[in-house]
Design an enzyme around this catalytic site. Structure first.
Site, short mmCIF file in Angstrom:
data_model
loop_
_atom_site.label_atom_id
_atom_site.label_comp_id
_atom_site.label_asym_id
_atom_site.label_seq_id
_atom_site.Cartn_x
_atom_site.Cartn_y
_atom_site.Cartn_z
N HIS A 75 0.79 -0.99 0.11
CA HIS A 75 -0.09 -0.03 -0.05
C HIS A 75 0.96 1.37 -0.03
O HIS A 75 0.43 2.33 -0.25
CB HIS A 75 -0.92 -0.09 1.21
N ASP B 38 -1.84 2.31 -4.81
CA ASP B 38 -3.02 2.75 -3.89
C ASP B 38 -4.19 1.60 -4.26
O ASP B 38 -4.09 0.99 -5.26
CB ASP B 38 -3.52 4.07 -4.50
#
Length: 556
Positions: A528, A532
């Site tokens: 992450h 995204d």
């Protein structure tokens, strides 16, 4: 005419020894420069050694299955010109792992001193060699000797593990063990003391010098007591930890192969040896079906199936509802600990985001069935993985950042143009990730062949190190085992991993009608910090679209 001695080169990442798999020449053969002489195996790499000169073979040192020291004589030639060795020179005895400070004569059989008498002789300390890749430390996986044992030169004394390589260290000298430095599971520094011996002749440590760190079996190299009078050198290596008397192992009289004091071991690859240790099987009692009696994975399976390992006497007579008591504690060491450390590091360093989508695989399955019925005899039968691999390759064209390595310590993201696809595979040696290189340049048949090749090499222990490293994105497929969804852990330092689940027929609504389709859930995880949630979803949706319309997989 001159004499040329070809010595065993370092065939992989600084290893101290390698296994001789087989010869391609024999004494008396005339060979040309560049001709293959022998096959050598170290860790998971099998190497074909070629002749550095043209000449006639006058001596071949070693037998298939024997561990040879790097730098020891392998083949001697008679060559035109001066050669590289004097005609009267005698080939030195192979030094194992760490050479003695100077050549010494063959040591006679060593006898332990009587009870309560100190072990006489010179001090020799065997230090842990660099067992691969220049690592600063390695894990002690297990001992094959104990304090007080008389060992022969070249006898196996310990198993050492670094990364996914397990190395059997052999004694560089004949002598009596007076101290063992370390316990199984302990990380030991390269160059640190491993075993202290008393030897005949000249050792490598002054008599008054302490043997460095205290031993795990004795606090210092103090006089060792035999506990039962004198004993002569054993004619076979000591049994491995956890292996009992052959007569108690079931089928004890079926195979009577004897190991000599020079450690003439049954022929088997390192992967087979490691699996035998995990199963608690003594290889000398397993009949081998391979060339020259070489023991293979199938032989281990047959040996276990025959019941030769023995079974619990109470297992068949115990009541179905009998109460179970007690606990079992197992130390996590060796490869399993390496896997655990890698998984923990990945979860600790990478903030995972997991995304799951269902995909209609009906069209892929129809195309796959058609291709399998029309394939030529040279083309492999296709499973679903080549199609998923191609979908990943095509989807990465729009989102190349997902095909990256992230160095979080240096803050550098390296995006790769080539797609080197890791295929997470369960092997007898544990979880490995063989790599299909340049997946972007392969058609479905070539992809299937390469997946089968590298996965097979990982399972039988013949994979080379570059076939087990360098992946840029990984597939972990649990589809054959069933399951609806899973949360795959990213293969650090990659930033994404894709995990297909089982394909199953489900009732779905298509164009307003309830129809039966072949559906598959696709699980995926992303770093992450780099990817995204939106980008992760777009990537998976792109894979979904490609697989639901498989004709687009190979369109421009």
């Amino acid at each position: 005419m001159g004499r040329y001695v070809f010595k065993l080169p370092d065939v992989g990442e600084g290893t101290a020894e390698a296994e001789l798999v087989g010869w391609h020449v024999k004494v008396g053969d005339r060979v040309e420069e560049g001709q293959i002489l022998a096959d050598i195996m170290t860790d998971k790499a099998t190497v074909e050694l070629t002749s550095p000169v043209a000449g006639t073979v006058t001596a071949a040192h070693g037998e298939p299955g024997q561990q040879l020291a790097v730098g020891s004589p392998l083949v001697e030639f008679e060559v035109e010109g001066a050669g590289n060795a004097a005609a009267a020179e005698t080939a030195p005895a192979p030094a194992k792992a760490t050479p003695a400070p100077e050549p010494k004569a063959e040591a006679p059989k060593v006898e332990a001193a009587p009870a309560a008498a100190p072990v006489s002789g010179a001090n020799y300390v065997f230090k842990l060699p660099d067992v691969g890749e220049g690592t600063a430390e390695a894990e002690l996986a297990g001992w094959h000797v104990k304090v007080g044992d008389a060992v022969e030169e070249d006898q196996i004394i310990a198993d050492i593990m670094t990364d996914k390589a397990t190395v059997e260290l052999t004694s560089p000298v004949a002598g009596t063990v007076v101290a063992l430095h370390g316990e199984p599971g302990q990380q030991l520094a390269v160059g640190g003391p491993l075993v202290s011996f008393k030897v005949e002749g000249k050792g490598n440590v002054a008599a008054a010098a302490p043997a460095s760190a205290p031993s795990t079996a004795s606090r210092s190299p103090s006089p060792v007591k035999d506990g039962g009078g004198s004993k002569s050198v054993a004619s076979a290596p000591p049994p491995r930890a956890g292996e009992g008397d052959p007569a108690k192992r079931g089928g004890g009289g079926e195979v009577t192969r004897t190991l000599s004091a020079r450690n003439e071991r049954p022929l088997a690859s390192p992967a087979v040896r490691q699996r035998a240790r995990d199963l608690g099987i003594e290889l000398q009692f397993v009949p081998g079906s391979g060339p020259a009696g070489r023991i293979e994975h199938g032989d281990l399976d047959a040996y276990v199936a025959s019941g030769s390992r023995g079974s619990s006497a109470s297992g068949s007579s115990a009541s179905t509802y009998a109460r179970a008591e007690g606990t079992t504690e197992t130390r996590i060491i060796g490869l399993r600990r390496k896997i655990a450390e890698k998984m923990a590091e990945s979860v600790r360093r990478i903030p995972h985001i997991t995304y799951v989508e269902e995909i209609d695989m009906t069209a892929v399955e129809e195309l796959r069935a058609h291709l399998n019925t029309t394939r030529t005899k040279d083309q492999p039968k296709l499973n679903v993985l080549p199609f998923i691999a191609r979908a990943i390759v095509v989807a990465l064209r729009d989102q190349p950042t997902i095909n990256s390595h992230y160095d979080d310590e240096g803050g550098v993201l390296t995006t790769h143009n080539a797609v080197h696809l890791g295929i997470a595979a369960q092997t007898p040696n544990g979880l490995m990730v063989p790599v299909v290189r340049h997946a972007e340049a392969r058609d479905p048949y070539d992809t299937a062949l390469e997946i089968a090749r590298v996965s097979g090499a990982a399972k039988d222990g013949s994979a080379k190190r570059d076939e087990l490293s360098g992946s840029t994105i990984t597939i972990t497929s649990l589809g054959t085992l069933g399951g609806v969804v899973h949360t795959p852990i990213i293969n650090h330092p990659e930033v994404a991993i894709v995990g297909p689940n089982k394909i199953a027929e489900r009732v779905v609504v298509k164009d307003g009608q309830m129809v039966v389709r072949k559906m598959m859930n696709l699980s995926s995880s992303f770093d992450h910090r780099i990817v995204d949630g939106h980008d992760a979803a777009v990537f998976v949706q792109r894979i979904k679209g490609l697989l639901e319309h498989p004709a687009t997989l190979w369109m421009g």
